[in-house]
Design an enzyme around this catalytic site. Structure first.
Site, PDB file in Angstrom:
ATOM      1  N   CYS A 130       0.860  -1.186   0.000  1.00  0.00           N
ATOM      2  CA  CYS A 130       0.000   0.000   0.000  1.00  0.00           C
ATOM      3  C   CYS A 130       0.895   1.235   0.000  1.00  0.00           C
ATOM      4  CB  CYS A 130      -0.901  -0.040   1.227  1.00  0.00           C
ATOM      5  SG  CYS A 130      -1.966   1.384   1.369  1.00  0.00           S
TER       6      CYS A 130
ATOM      7  N   GLU B  49      -4.195  11.776  -2.056  1.00  0.00           N
ATOM      8  CA  GLU B  49      -5.151  11.510  -3.137  1.00  0.00           C
ATOM      9  C   GLU B  49      -4.343  11.350  -4.434  1.00  0.00           C
ATOM     10  OE1 GLU B  49      -8.459  10.868  -3.930  1.00  0.00           O
ATOM     11  OE2 GLU B  49      -7.469  10.813  -5.861  1.00  0.00           O
TER      12      GLU B  49
ATOM     13  N   SER C  19      -6.904   4.040  -5.693  1.00  0.00           N
ATOM     14  CA  SER C  19      -8.100   4.434  -4.956  1.00  0.00           C
ATOM     15  C   SER C  19      -8.240   5.952  -4.968  1.00  0.00           C
ATOM     16  CB  SER C  19      -7.996   3.938  -3.508  1.00  0.00           C
ATOM     17  OG  SER C  19      -9.100   4.403  -2.755  1.00  0.00           O
TER      18      SER C  19
ATOM     19  N   HIS D 103     -18.604   5.749   0.373  1.00  0.00           N
ATOM     20  CA  HIS D 103     -18.862   6.029   1.790  1.00  0.00           C
ATOM     21  C   HIS D 103     -20.221   6.628   2.132  1.00  0.00           C
ATOM     22  CE1 HIS D 103     -14.752   4.950   2.131  1.00  0.00           C
ATOM     23  NE2 HIS D 103     -14.241   6.105   1.790  1.00  0.00           N
TER      24      HIS D 103
ATOM     25  N   CYS E 212      -6.408   0.927   7.009  1.00  0.00           N
ATOM     26  CA  CYS E 212      -6.944   1.977   6.135  1.00  0.00           C
ATOM     27  C   CYS E 212      -7.264   3.225   6.941  1.00  0.00           C
ATOM     28  CB  CYS E 212      -8.265   1.550   5.505  1.00  0.00           C
ATOM     29  SG  CYS E 212      -8.172   0.128   4.471  1.00  0.00           S
TER      30      CYS E 212
HETATM   31  N1  SAH Z   1      -7.128   9.179  -0.981  1.00  0.00           N
HETATM   32  C1  SAH Z   1      -7.564   7.960  -1.539  1.00  0.00           C
HETATM   33  C2  SAH Z   1      -6.746   6.763  -1.145  1.00  0.00           C
HETATM   34  C3  SAH Z   1      -6.308   6.621   0.292  1.00  0.00           C
HETATM   35  S1  SAH Z   1      -7.404   6.081   1.513  1.00  0.00           S
HETATM   36  C4  SAH Z   1      -9.005   7.723  -1.219  1.00  0.00           C
HETATM   37  O1  SAH Z   1      -9.564   8.425  -0.398  1.00  0.00           O
HETATM   38  O2  SAH Z   1      -9.594   6.847  -1.855  1.00  0.00           O
HETATM   39  C5  SAH Z   1      -7.755   4.359   1.268  1.00  0.00           C
HETATM   40  C6  SAH Z   1      -9.179   3.987   1.755  1.00  0.00           C
HETATM   41  O3  SAH Z   1      -9.292   4.023   3.186  1.00  0.00           O
HETATM   42  C7  SAH Z   1     -10.220   4.950   1.240  1.00  0.00           C
HETATM   43  O4  SAH Z   1     -11.354   4.277   0.784  1.00  0.00           O
HETATM   44  C8  SAH Z   1     -10.542   5.740   2.483  1.00  0.00           C
HETATM   45  O5  SAH Z   1     -11.763   6.383   2.388  1.00  0.00           O
HETATM   46  C9  SAH Z   1     -10.487   4.680   3.542  1.00  0.00           C
HETATM   47  N2  SAH Z   1     -10.408   5.217   4.888  1.00  0.00           N
HETATM   48  C10 SAH Z   1      -9.957   6.421   5.291  1.00  0.00           C
HETATM   49  N3  SAH Z   1     -10.011   6.533   6.639  1.00  0.00           N
HETATM   50  C11 SAH Z   1     -10.506   5.366   7.099  1.00  0.00           C
HETATM   51  C12 SAH Z   1     -10.753   4.856   8.421  1.00  0.00           C
HETATM   52  N4  SAH Z   1     -10.486   5.577   9.490  1.00  0.00           N
HETATM   53  N5  SAH Z   1     -11.250   3.608   8.524  1.00  0.00           N
HETATM   54  C13 SAH Z   1     -11.480   2.850   7.432  1.00  0.00           C
HETATM   55  N6  SAH Z   1     -11.234   3.271   6.172  1.00  0.00           N
HETATM   56  C14 SAH Z   1     -10.761   4.519   5.999  1.00  0.00           C
HETATM   57 FE1  SF4 Z   2      -7.276  12.143   1.636  1.00  0.00          FE
HETATM   58 FE2  SF4 Z   2      -7.924  10.404   3.533  1.00  0.00          FE
HETATM   59 FE3  SF4 Z   2      -9.850  11.539   2.088  1.00  0.00          FE
HETATM   60 FE4  SF4 Z   2      -8.254   9.702   0.964  1.00  0.00          FE
HETATM   61  S1  SF4 Z   2      -9.709   9.361   2.645  1.00  0.00           S
HETATM   62  S2  SF4 Z   2      -8.857  11.691   0.098  1.00  0.00           S
HETATM   63  S3  SF4 Z   2      -6.315  10.180   2.025  1.00  0.00           S
HETATM   64  S4  SF4 Z   2      -8.453  12.619   3.492  1.00  0.00           S
END
Ligand code: SAH
Ligand code: SF4
Length: 389
Positions: free
Chosen positions: A137, A202, A233, A257, A375
């Protein structure tokens, strides 16, 4: 009149101009030796020719860097010693420095990598529970501009984008740690066989560097991962999704989400810019939605916020007709996080409704929570203008 694609082009240019001020520092060491990692094949050839080398040298060096995993020119036995020394005077083959490494009780491993300017980002290796393989990752930015409410990275303002060498370097350094060189030929199995761009940041807000890094990772004469082994992602940067599909064609995961704009506006603030209707339309256009591959929708399960049966039913209406699977991610808490994880019963009810509608709906088992590697738990101490070194 402008057609929508022209508008998208303008929007893409705007996104890129905006992120340019978060550019990574030049890829050279303290002695001014240029890092060869991160250059495309053409760029590598050009810098080697400029350094007085023959054009065929590029193919050899590429093989040593990306197939053999060499970090030292002296190991490049197909290159004569005097050439090795000349190369070593002008170039380096870099890796991010390991600031810390932690291994979870479930074997998940997390590195804190430190880059040349002292900024830091995290990378996680998640071994498969049943087979001898796993996913790396990778982070694309230090911090993130988007402040998703449930995400720890989102509490760290964007410090800067990661460069191509830093993105590829995370994967290469992880492979170093597991002794996984040379790269496999054909189907030889490797533990580190999958890349997920799901770390900090992102990826579609650092698209150029991410795309160049993935082109290197996919090069068949080097690391050689197929596009099917890479998943990007995104929280839903709609104009860049089309480009990603057309140019890279990697698997797409979309952080959904929420199924209504009012809630998604609140927990994924980017939704105010690219609302659900546009996001879902972009998913329908994504190439893997039209062939055997599927889009993954990620859905974090937040107790009492987005986990009702009505929302599950709304979800299947929203994504009807898209070849997709829905990954349900139990919320991973972090220090000070404002939400709780849904109950197992709520998650199971939600999963069943989605599954009964014909979408696979696995519940993602949390991995590496004990070392804050799951995650949404990644975050570093890096601040803008204040390197952590
Ligand atoms: N910025 C990108 C990729 C990184 S996050 C994005 O948002 O898709 C990878 C995944 O983890 C995303 O689906 C994100 O929404 C999720 N995620 C973020 N915070 C989390 C948490 N506290 N618990 C579970 N999943 C989470
Ligand atoms: Fe950024 Fe976290 Fe949102 Fe992914 S889930 S876009 S890493 S703030």
């Amino acid at each position: 009149m402008n057609n929508p694609l022209d508008l998208d082009e303008a929007e893409r240019a705007r996104i890129q101009a905006k992120t340019a001020r978060f550019a990574p520092p030049p890829a050279a060491d303290a002695d001014g030796r240029r890092d060869l990692v991160g250059l495309s094949r053409d760029e590598l050839r050009a810098v080697l020719i400029e350094a007085g080398e023959a054009a065929f040298r590029a193919k050899q060096v590429w093989h040593w860097i990306y197939y053999q995993g060499a970090t030292d020119f002296a190991r490049m036995s197909s290159i004569a010693k005097p050439s090795q020394s000349r190369l070593a005077e002008r170039f380096v083959i870099g890796r991010p420095a390991v600031a810390t490494v932690q291994t979870s009780s479930d074997e998940t491993r997390k590195w804190l990598f430190r880059f040349r300017d002292g900024q830091e980002a995290e990378t996680v290796y998640i071994p498969d529970k049943y087979e001898d393989r796993g996913a790396v990752c990778i982070s694309s930015q230090v911090g993130c501009t988007l402040s998703c409410r449930f995400c720890h990275t989102g509490t760290q303002p964007l410090v800067r984008n990661l460069g191509v060498a830093e993105i590829v370097g995370q994967f290469m350094a992880a492979r170093d740690a597991y002794g996984e060189w040379p790269s496999p030929k054909g189907e030889t199995p490797r533990l580190l066989s999958t890349v997920v761009l799901m770390g900090m940041g992102e990826p579609l807000y650092n698209y150029d560097n991410v795309a160049r890094a993935m082109a290197i990772v996919m090069d068949p004469e080097g690391i050689g991962l197929s596009r099917r082994r890479i998943t990007l992602s995104t929280s839903g940067v709609v104009p860049m999704m089309d480009r990603c599909g057309a140019e890279l064609g990697v698997n797409l995961a979309v952080s959904l989400h929420a199924v209504r704009d009012a809630l998604r506006d609140e927990i994924v603030p980017l939704n105010r810019k690219y609302p659900l209707r546009e996001l879902i339309a972009a998913c329908r256009r994504y190439p893997s939605a039209s062939n055997a591959r599927r889009i993954t929708f990620e859905y974090v399960m937040l107790k009492g916020i987005n986990d009702s049966e009505a929302e599950a039913r709304e979800l299947i209406r929203l994504i009807a007709g898209i070849p997709a699977k829905v990954n349900l991610i139990p919320f991973n808490p972090w220090p000070g996080s404002p939400y709780e994880t849904s109950t197992r019963a709520a998650i199971d009810r939600f999963a069943k409704i989605v599954n009964d509608a014909g979408f696979s709906s696995p519940v993602r088992a949390p991995r590496g929570r004990d070392i804050l590697a799951a995650c949404g738990q990644l975050r570093t101490a890096s601040r803008r203008g204040a390197p952590a070194a």
